[in-house]
Design an enzyme around this catalytic site. Structure first.
Site, mmCIF file in Angstrom:
data_model
loop_
_atom_site.group_PDB
_atom_site.id
_atom_site.type_symbol
_atom_site.label_atom_id
_atom_site.label_comp_id
_atom_site.label_asym_id
_atom_site.label_seq_id
_atom_site.Cartn_x
_atom_site.Cartn_y
_atom_site.Cartn_z
ATOM 1 N N ASP A 101 -4.875 -11.355 -2.670
ATOM 2 C CA ASP A 101 -5.302 -10.537 -1.537
ATOM 3 C C ASP A 101 -5.278 -9.065 -1.915
ATOM 4 O O ASP A 101 -6.151 -8.290 -1.519
ATOM 5 C CB ASP A 101 -4.367 -10.745 -0.331
ATOM 6 C CG ASP A 101 -4.697 -11.986 0.462
ATOM 7 O OD1 ASP A 101 -5.805 -12.517 0.302
ATOM 8 O OD2 ASP A 101 -3.837 -12.428 1.241
ATOM 9 N N ASP A 137 3.602 1.496 21.341
ATOM 10 C CA ASP A 137 2.880 0.260 21.053
ATOM 11 C C ASP A 137 3.540 -0.405 19.858
ATOM 12 O O ASP A 137 3.908 0.269 18.892
ATOM 13 C CB ASP A 137 1.413 0.579 20.730
ATOM 14 C CG ASP A 137 0.515 -0.651 20.722
ATOM 15 O OD1 ASP A 137 0.996 -1.739 21.096
ATOM 16 O OD2 ASP A 137 -0.654 -0.515 20.328
ATOM 17 N N ALA A 138 3.680 -1.708 19.874
ATOM 18 C CA ALA A 138 4.285 -2.422 18.756
ATOM 19 C C ALA A 138 3.399 -2.312 17.515
ATOM 20 O O ALA A 138 2.173 -2.228 17.608
ATOM 21 C CB ALA A 138 4.489 -3.891 19.111
ATOM 22 N N PHE A 187 -0.550 12.401 25.640
ATOM 23 C CA PHE A 187 -0.193 11.432 24.595
ATOM 24 C C PHE A 187 1.158 11.855 24.027
ATOM 25 O O PHE A 187 1.284 12.165 22.856
ATOM 26 C CB PHE A 187 -1.286 11.423 23.524
ATOM 27 C CG PHE A 187 -1.128 10.354 22.456
ATOM 28 C CD1 PHE A 187 -0.116 9.395 22.492
ATOM 29 C CD2 PHE A 187 -2.020 10.307 21.399
ATOM 30 C CE1 PHE A 187 0.020 8.435 21.497
ATOM 31 C CE2 PHE A 187 -1.903 9.347 20.387
ATOM 32 C CZ PHE A 187 -0.891 8.414 20.450
ATOM 33 N N GLU A 231 6.746 -8.886 5.768
ATOM 34 C CA GLU A 231 6.102 -8.467 7.015
ATOM 35 C C GLU A 231 7.085 -7.649 7.839
ATOM 36 O O GLU A 231 8.282 -7.938 7.854
ATOM 37 C CB GLU A 231 5.658 -9.690 7.824
ATOM 38 C CG GLU A 231 4.864 -10.717 7.031
ATOM 39 C CD GLU A 231 3.518 -10.214 6.565
ATOM 40 O OE1 GLU A 231 3.025 -9.206 7.108
ATOM 41 O OE2 GLU A 231 2.947 -10.830 5.648
ATOM 42 N N GLU A 282 9.199 -13.742 2.421
ATOM 43 C CA GLU A 282 9.744 -14.479 1.295
ATOM 44 C C GLU A 282 9.878 -13.569 0.084
ATOM 45 O O GLU A 282 8.994 -12.757 -0.194
ATOM 46 C CB GLU A 282 8.827 -15.655 0.936
ATOM 47 C CG GLU A 282 8.663 -16.652 2.063
ATOM 48 C CD GLU A 282 7.795 -17.833 1.651
ATOM 49 O OE1 GLU A 282 7.976 -18.913 2.226
ATOM 50 O OE2 GLU A 282 6.953 -17.668 0.744
ATOM 51 N N ARG A 309 -2.435 -4.949 10.126
ATOM 52 C CA ARG A 309 -3.405 -4.953 11.230
ATOM 53 C C ARG A 309 -4.491 -3.886 11.081
ATOM 54 O O ARG A 309 -5.381 -3.804 11.928
ATOM 55 C CB ARG A 309 -2.685 -4.764 12.572
ATOM 56 C CG ARG A 309 -1.982 -6.009 13.030
ATOM 57 C CD ARG A 309 -1.828 -6.077 14.530
ATOM 58 N NE ARG A 309 -1.070 -4.983 15.090
ATOM 59 C CZ ARG A 309 -0.525 -5.011 16.316
ATOM 60 N NH1 ARG A 309 -0.668 -6.084 17.076
ATOM 61 N NH2 ARG A 309 0.149 -3.986 16.761
ATOM 62 N N LYS A 310 -4.428 -3.075 10.045
ATOM 63 C CA LYS A 310 -5.428 -2.015 9.883
ATOM 64 C C LYS A 310 -6.187 -2.192 8.570
ATOM 65 O O LYS A 310 -6.350 -1.267 7.788
ATOM 66 C CB LYS A 310 -4.742 -0.650 9.959
ATOM 67 C CG LYS A 310 -4.267 -0.291 11.360
ATOM 68 C CD LYS A 310 -5.454 -0.070 12.281
ATOM 69 C CE LYS A 310 -5.038 0.221 13.725
ATOM 70 N NZ LYS A 310 -4.640 -1.002 14.442
ATOM 71 N N LYS A 328 -0.245 -11.631 -5.606
ATOM 72 C CA LYS A 328 -1.062 -12.029 -4.462
ATOM 73 C C LYS A 328 -2.464 -11.438 -4.642
ATOM 74 O O LYS A 328 -2.650 -10.222 -4.618
ATOM 75 C CB LYS A 328 -0.469 -11.532 -3.151
ATOM 76 C CG LYS A 328 0.637 -12.407 -2.573
ATOM 77 C CD LYS A 328 1.926 -12.313 -3.318
ATOM 78 C CE LYS A 328 3.070 -13.024 -2.589
ATOM 79 N NZ LYS A 328 4.305 -13.034 -3.392
ATOM 80 N N LYS A 388 2.850 -7.083 -0.137
ATOM 81 C CA LYS A 388 2.599 -8.169 -1.084
ATOM 82 C C LYS A 388 2.714 -7.661 -2.522
ATOM 83 O O LYS A 388 2.180 -6.603 -2.865
ATOM 84 C CB LYS A 388 1.210 -8.747 -0.866
ATOM 85 C CG LYS A 388 1.033 -9.378 0.507
ATOM 86 C CD LYS A 388 -0.385 -9.837 0.742
ATOM 87 C CE LYS A 388 -0.526 -10.437 2.147
ATOM 88 N NZ LYS A 388 -1.918 -10.834 2.430
ATOM 89 N N LYS A 407 -4.937 9.109 15.684
ATOM 90 C CA LYS A 407 -6.113 8.345 15.264
ATOM 91 C C LYS A 407 -7.304 9.307 15.184
ATOM 92 O O LYS A 407 -7.353 10.317 15.903
ATOM 93 C CB LYS A 407 -6.443 7.228 16.265
ATOM 94 C CG LYS A 407 -5.335 6.217 16.474
ATOM 95 C CD LYS A 407 -5.715 5.153 17.484
ATOM 96 C CE LYS A 407 -6.629 4.116 16.874
ATOM 97 N NZ LYS A 407 -6.811 2.942 17.788
ATOM 98 N N HIS A 415 1.098 6.015 12.999
ATOM 99 C CA HIS A 415 0.614 4.918 13.845
ATOM 100 C C HIS A 415 1.548 3.723 13.657
ATOM 101 O O HIS A 415 1.977 3.435 12.544
ATOM 102 C CB HIS A 415 -0.813 4.556 13.445
ATOM 103 C CG HIS A 415 -1.450 3.530 14.325
ATOM 104 N ND1 HIS A 415 -1.174 2.189 14.215
ATOM 105 C CD2 HIS A 415 -2.347 3.657 15.337
ATOM 106 C CE1 HIS A 415 -1.873 1.525 15.117
ATOM 107 N NE2 HIS A 415 -2.596 2.394 15.810
ATOM 108 N N ASP A 418 1.258 0.508 13.423
ATOM 109 C CA ASP A 418 0.893 -0.456 12.389
ATOM 110 C C ASP A 418 1.074 0.129 10.996
ATOM 111 O O ASP A 418 1.456 -0.582 10.052
ATOM 112 C CB ASP A 418 -0.556 -0.910 12.567
ATOM 113 C CG ASP A 418 -0.757 -1.721 13.834
ATOM 114 O OD1 ASP A 418 0.190 -2.411 14.255
ATOM 115 O OD2 ASP A 418 -1.865 -1.661 14.404
ATOM 116 N N LYS A 419 0.812 1.425 10.846
ATOM 117 C CA LYS A 419 0.980 2.065 9.542
ATOM 118 C C LYS A 419 2.457 2.291 9.210
ATOM 119 O O LYS A 419 2.844 2.262 8.039
ATOM 120 C CB LYS A 419 0.213 3.385 9.505
ATOM 121 C CG LYS A 419 -1.254 3.190 9.222
ATOM 122 C CD LYS A 419 -1.460 2.810 7.770
ATOM 123 C CE LYS A 419 -2.456 1.701 7.625
ATOM 124 N NZ LYS A 419 -2.395 1.033 6.337
#
Length: 401
Positions: free
Chosen positions: A285, A252-253, A244, A44, A57, A258-259, A283, A279, A176, A16, A18-19
Site C-alpha cells: 500500500d 471531530d474524531a 471556528f 492505527e 500489529e 482517512r485523507k 506493506k 505502515k 482546511k 486536522h 485525521d492528520k
C-alpha cells in the site's frame, strides 16, 4: 481528453484530527524502524476529546518479541505520541499534549501474515497484502504535482509556518484549504474559487477580528498563487460557517488513513484505496505507491510525457507484481509509448517489495514528515522523500534510445 475545464483539490493541516492520527501512526513507525530496520508495523490511531488510542500489529526486535514488551518500551511509545502532539501545537482544554488519556493496544503480528511476507529458503519476500497502487506526475508545477493540490498544500504550510513562528497570534492548529482552478488548453491559468477554514483563538470572535483573519488569509493567497490568479472577492471564502474556535480532535474524531486523496494527488489521479501512514515499507500500500510515483515522476522529468499514471498490483505473499500499467494520457513525446515503458521499467527497478525498499532505501525512520501536506511533490531531502528523486532520468533515456 478535455483541454478546458475547472478542477478542485483540497488539503488539510497538520492539526486536522485525521492528520494528527496519521502523524502519530508514522511517529510509531519511525520509532520502531529506528530500533529494527526489519520491523513490521501496522499502527492505527484514534483521536478524540482528550484521548489517543493506538491499535494494530507489530514485530520489532528489542521492543516487542515473543508476545512481550521490552522494559521501558511502552513508556517510550507514550512519550513519542505526546511529543508528536506537542510539536503540532495542541495545548487546549479539549486536547492537550500533557493531559490527554492514552491507550496502547498494539500487539504481535499475526503468524499467518508473517509467513506470507517473510523470506524463507528459496521464497522471496512477499507483498504484505493484495492491492492496487497508483503513481502520478504532471509537468504543471515545479513539484510535478497537480496545481490545485500543490497550492492547497502551500497555503496551509504557510499558515502553519506563521502559527509556529508567531507571525500572527490568532491561528490554531486545525485548518482546511480548497483551490479551484480554470484550465485552458490543459494548463492552469487562474483561480475561480479559494477556501480556507482555520481554527482560531477567541481574539477572532469580534467582527474586527474576523476581518483581520480574512485580510491575513487573503494576503497568504496573494503570496502563494501566481500573480493575477486571485478570483473576485465573492469567490474568496474564509471560515464561511463563521466561528471556528473548537477544532482538532476536540471538534471531530480523527482516524489514521482517512485523507488518502489529500495524501496523494488531490483527485487528479486514481487511488488504489490503501492508506500509507502507520505502515512499514513491506506493506505495498505504501512502498508500491511510492515507487509508482517515482517512476511516473522520472518519466515526466525525462520529457517523455507531460502526464503519466502508473498502476501496480500485488497478491499477498507473492513477490512479483501481478500487473504494471502505464498511461501517458496522450501526452507522450519523443516517440515513446506506454507499451515500451511497461517493458523497460521492470528492467530499471525490481518491483518486488524487497526490490522497492532496497532501491529507494525505505527501511529507515523517514515517515513522520510525510504525514502532513502530502507524501508527494516534496523535494528529496537526504534520506527523506527518496521517491521524489529524478535519478532515473538518464537510465530511462538510454533504455529507450
Amino acid at each position: 481528453m478535455r483541454s478546458n475545464y475547472i478542477f478542485t483539490s483540497e488539503s488539510v493541516s497538520e492539526g486536522h484530527p485525521d492528520k494528527v492520527a496519521d502523524q502519530i501512526s508514522d511517529a510509531i513507525v519511525d520509532l520502531f524502524l529506528s530500533k529494527d530496520p526489519e520491523a513490521r508495523i501496522a499502527c492505527e490511531t484514534l483521536t478524540t476529546t482528550q484521548l489517543v488510542v493506538l491499535a494494530g500489529e507489530i514485530r520489532c526486535k528489542g521492543v516487542y518479541e515473543n508476545g512481550a514488551w521490552a522494559p521501558g518500551a511502552q513508556e517510550e511509545i507514550e512519550r513519542t505520541v505526546r511529543e508528536t502532539v506537542k510539536r503540532i501545537g495542541y495545548e487546549q482544554d479539549g486536547f492537550h499534549w500533557q493531559s490527554f488519556r492514552f491507550e496502547n493496544n498494539l500487539h504481535g503480528q499475526s503468524a499467518h501474515i508473517a509467513q506470507g511476507v517473510d523470506e524463507s529458503g528459496n521464497k522471496d519476500e512477499g507483498a504484505g497484502d493484495q492491492g492496487i497502487m497508483f503513481g502520478y506526475a504532471t509537468d504543471e508545477t515545479p513539484g510535478f504535482m497537480p496545481a490545485t493540490l500543490y497550492y492547497s498544500h502551500k497555503i496551509l504550510e504557510r499558515l502553519a509556518h506563521d502559527r509556529h513562528n508567531k507571525v500572527v497570534d490568532f491561528l490554531e492548529p486545525d485548518a482546511k484549504s480548497q483551490v479551484t482552478l480554470q484550465y485552458e488548453n490543459g494548463v492552469p491559468v487562474r483561480a475561480t474559487a479559494l477556501v480556507v477554514s482555520t481554527q482560531h483563538s477567541s481574539a477572532v470572535a469580534t467582527a474586527e477580528g474576523q476581518a483581520r483573519l480574512r485580510d491575513y488569509v487573503k494576503g497568504v493567497f496573494t503570496d502563494i498563487l501566481p500573480q493575477g490568479w486571485l478570483p473576485g472577492e465573492e469567490q474568496i471564502f474564509v471560515n464561511p460557517t463563521g466561528m471556528f474556535e473548537i477544532g482538532g480532535p476536540d471538534g471531530d474524531a480523527g482516524l489514521t488513513g482517512r485523507k488518502i486523496i489529500v495524501d496523494t494527488y488531490g483527485g487528479a489521479s486514481p487511488h488504489g484505496g490503501g492508506a500509507f501512514s502507520g505502515k512499514d515499507p513491506t506493506k505495498v500500500d505504501r512502498s508500491a505507491a511510492y515507487v509508482s510515483r517515482y517512476l511516473a515522476k522520472n518519466i515526466v522529468a525525462a520529457g517523455l510525457a507531460k502526464r503519466c499514471t502508473i498502476q501496480l498490483s500485488y497478491a499477498i505473499g507473492v513477490a512479483e507484481p501481478l500487473s504494471l500499467y502505464v498511461d501517458l494520457h496522450g501526452t507522450e513525446q519523443n516517440g515513446v509509448s506506454a507499451a515500451k515503458l511497461e517493458e523497460v521499467l521492470p528492467q530499471l527497478v525490481r518491483l518486488t517489495p524487497k526490490g522497492i525498499r532496497t532501491h529507494l532505501g525505505l527501511n529507515k525512520p523517514i515517515y513522520q514528515p510525510t504525514a502532513a501536506y502530502g507524501h508527494f511533490g516534496r523535494d528529496a531531502q537526504g534520506d527523506y522523500f527518496p521517491w521524489e528523486k529524478t535519478d532515473l532520468v538518464d537510465r530511462l533515456k538510454q533504455a529507450l534510445a
